[in-house]
Design a protein around this motif. Structure first.
Motif, mmCIF file in Angstrom:
data_model
loop_
_atom_site.group_PDB
_atom_site.id
_atom_site.type_symbol
_atom_site.label_atom_id
_atom_site.label_comp_id
_atom_site.label_asym_id
_atom_site.label_seq_id
_atom_site.Cartn_x
_atom_site.Cartn_y
_atom_site.Cartn_z
ATOM 1 N N LYS A 150 0.835 -1.205 0.000
ATOM 2 C CA LYS A 150 0.000 0.000 0.000
ATOM 3 C C LYS A 150 0.869 1.254 0.000
ATOM 4 C CE LYS A 150 -4.148 1.909 2.099
ATOM 5 N NZ LYS A 150 -5.256 1.668 3.066
ATOM 6 N N LEU A 151 1.958 1.211 0.760
ATOM 7 C CA LEU A 151 2.879 2.351 0.820
ATOM 8 C C LEU A 151 3.543 2.595 -0.533
ATOM 9 C CD1 LEU A 151 4.610 1.640 4.262
ATOM 10 C CD2 LEU A 151 2.844 3.348 3.778
ATOM 11 N N LYS A 152 3.906 1.506 -1.192
ATOM 12 C CA LYS A 152 4.544 1.647 -2.506
ATOM 13 C C LYS A 152 3.560 2.202 -3.527
ATOM 14 C CE LYS A 152 7.855 -0.626 -5.483
ATOM 15 N NZ LYS A 152 8.687 -1.819 -5.724
ATOM 16 N N LEU A 153 2.300 1.822 -3.394
ATOM 17 C CA LEU A 153 1.264 2.343 -4.283
ATOM 18 C C LEU A 153 1.125 3.854 -4.110
ATOM 19 C CD1 LEU A 153 -0.906 1.536 -6.354
ATOM 20 C CD2 LEU A 153 -2.519 1.330 -4.449
ATOM 21 N N ILE A 154 1.214 4.313 -2.850
ATOM 22 C CA ILE A 154 1.157 5.760 -2.571
ATOM 23 C C ILE A 154 2.341 6.465 -3.225
ATOM 24 C CG2 ILE A 154 1.321 7.519 -0.753
ATOM 25 C CD1 ILE A 154 -0.133 5.516 1.096
ATOM 26 N N ALA A 155 3.538 5.895 -3.068
ATOM 27 C CA ALA A 155 4.751 6.495 -3.638
ATOM 28 C C ALA A 155 4.687 6.527 -5.155
ATOM 29 C CB ALA A 155 5.977 5.718 -3.170
ATOM 30 N N ASN A 156 4.183 5.463 -5.749
ATOM 31 C CA ASN A 156 4.120 5.376 -7.215
ATOM 32 C C ASN A 156 3.104 6.334 -7.833
ATOM 33 O OD1 ASN A 156 6.117 3.467 -7.412
ATOM 34 N ND2 ASN A 156 4.729 1.712 -7.463
ATOM 35 N N THR A 157 2.246 6.909 -7.007
ATOM 36 C CA THR A 157 1.314 7.922 -7.510
ATOM 37 C C THR A 157 2.077 9.137 -8.022
ATOM 38 O OG1 THR A 157 -0.328 7.193 -5.882
ATOM 39 C CG2 THR A 157 -0.690 9.342 -6.910
ATOM 40 N N TYR A 158 3.233 9.388 -7.415
ATOM 41 C CA TYR A 158 4.046 10.557 -7.784
ATOM 42 C C TYR A 158 5.352 10.183 -8.489
ATOM 43 C CZ TYR A 158 0.864 12.768 -4.498
ATOM 44 O OH TYR A 158 -0.270 13.208 -3.866
ATOM 45 N N MET A 159 5.760 8.938 -8.361
ATOM 46 C CA MET A 159 7.043 8.518 -8.932
ATOM 47 C C MET A 159 6.882 7.172 -9.622
ATOM 48 S SD MET A 159 9.554 9.435 -5.716
ATOM 49 C CE MET A 159 8.750 8.184 -4.702
#
Length: 222
Positions: A150-159
C-alpha cells in the motif's frame, strides 16, 4: 571590518584612509578615519555559456540581478551584490534539478571589473548534464508486506519508473506517506530517503521507514 561592511553593501571601490596623531600631553593617540564610499557597482553584462538545452533568456529570467536598462534607476536590480548573485545561482541549480538534470554543475564564475571600477561583467559557465528519470522505488519498513504494498502504491502515484525525475514529486510522495501514518495513529514515524544515481540516466529512490508505535486515545475530557 569597516572595509568588509562597505563591501557587503556593494561598495567595492570604497577607500579608507587612516591618520594617526600623537597626543603627548595625554600620552594617547587620536585616530582619524576618512572614508570615501565611492559608487555602487552596476552590472554591464551577464553571459552564460554551456547551456545547450535551455536558452539564455529563460535562465536570466530566474535572476533577481540583471544588466543595466532604462528602468534600473527605479528597480535597482542592476546593482551588483555577491550575495544576490549566489542566490541566483542556487535558483538555476534548482531549476535544472527539478527537471531531472541532477548532474548539473556550475563550472566557474568570472567577474570582470571595468577600468573605471564602476561596472562589472559576469561570466557563468555551466554543465547541464543529461535528463534523468525515476528508476526503482524501494521501501524498507518494519511492517507487514500488505502494508508495504500500500505504501509503494502511494509512492508510485508521484514517482513511476521511467518518468522524468522530479525532486518536487519526491517530496510530495514523502508527504503523502507521512499523512498515511499520521491518519492511522503512527504519528512519530520517521521517513528518510536516499537518491541513488544508477549511472544510466535513471535515479533509484530508497525510502527507509522507521514506524513508531501506534498512539491510542484513551480518554477525552471536557
Amino acid at each position: 571590518r569597516i572595509e568588509e561592511y562597505y563591501l557587503s553593501k556593494g561598495l567595492y571601490n570604497c577607500k579608507i584612509y587612516i591618520k594617526i596623531k600623537n597626543n603627548k600631553k595625554k600620552n594617547s593617540v587620536n585616530i582619524y578615519f576618512n572614508i570615501k564610499k565611492g559608487s555602487l557597482l552596476t552590472v554591464k553584462d551577464i553571459r552564460i555559456t554551456g547551456n545547450y538545452i535551455t536558452d539564455k533568456e529563460k535562465l536570466l529570467s530566474l535572476f533577481s540581478i540583471s544588466k543595466s536598462n532604462w528602468i534600473s534607476w527605479f528597480t535597482k536590480n542592476d546593482i551588483y551584490f555577491k550575495g544576490k548573485l549566489l542566490s541566483d545561482l542556487r535558483k538555476i541549480r534548482s531549476f535544472y534539478v527539478s527537471k531531472g538534470y541532477i548532474d548539473f554543475q556550475i563550472n566557474f564564475i568570472k567577474i570582470y571589473l571595468s577600468k573605471n571600477k564602476k561596472h562589472v561583467s559576469i561570466l557563468i559557465d555551466i554543465f547541464e548534464g543529461d535528463e534523468h528519470v525515476f528508476g526503482n522505488i524501494m521501501l524498507k519498513a518494519n511492517c507487514a508486506e500488505k502494508i508495504k504494498s500500500k505504501l509503494k502504491l502511494i509512492a508510485n502515484t508521484y514517482m513511476l519508473n521511467g518518468e522524468r525525475f522530479s525532486f518536487s514529486n519526491l517530496m510530495k510522495a514523502r508527504k503523502k506517506l507521512a499523512e498515511f501514518f499520521y491518519k492511522n495513529g503512527f504519528v512519530n514515524t520517521v521517513i528518510d530517503f536516499h537518491v541513488l544515481n544508477t549511472g544510466e540516466h535513471a535515479v533509484d529512490v530508497a525510502f527507509s521507514l522507521n514506524i513508531a508505535r501506534k498512539i491510542m486515545v484513551k480518554k477525552i475530557s471536557f
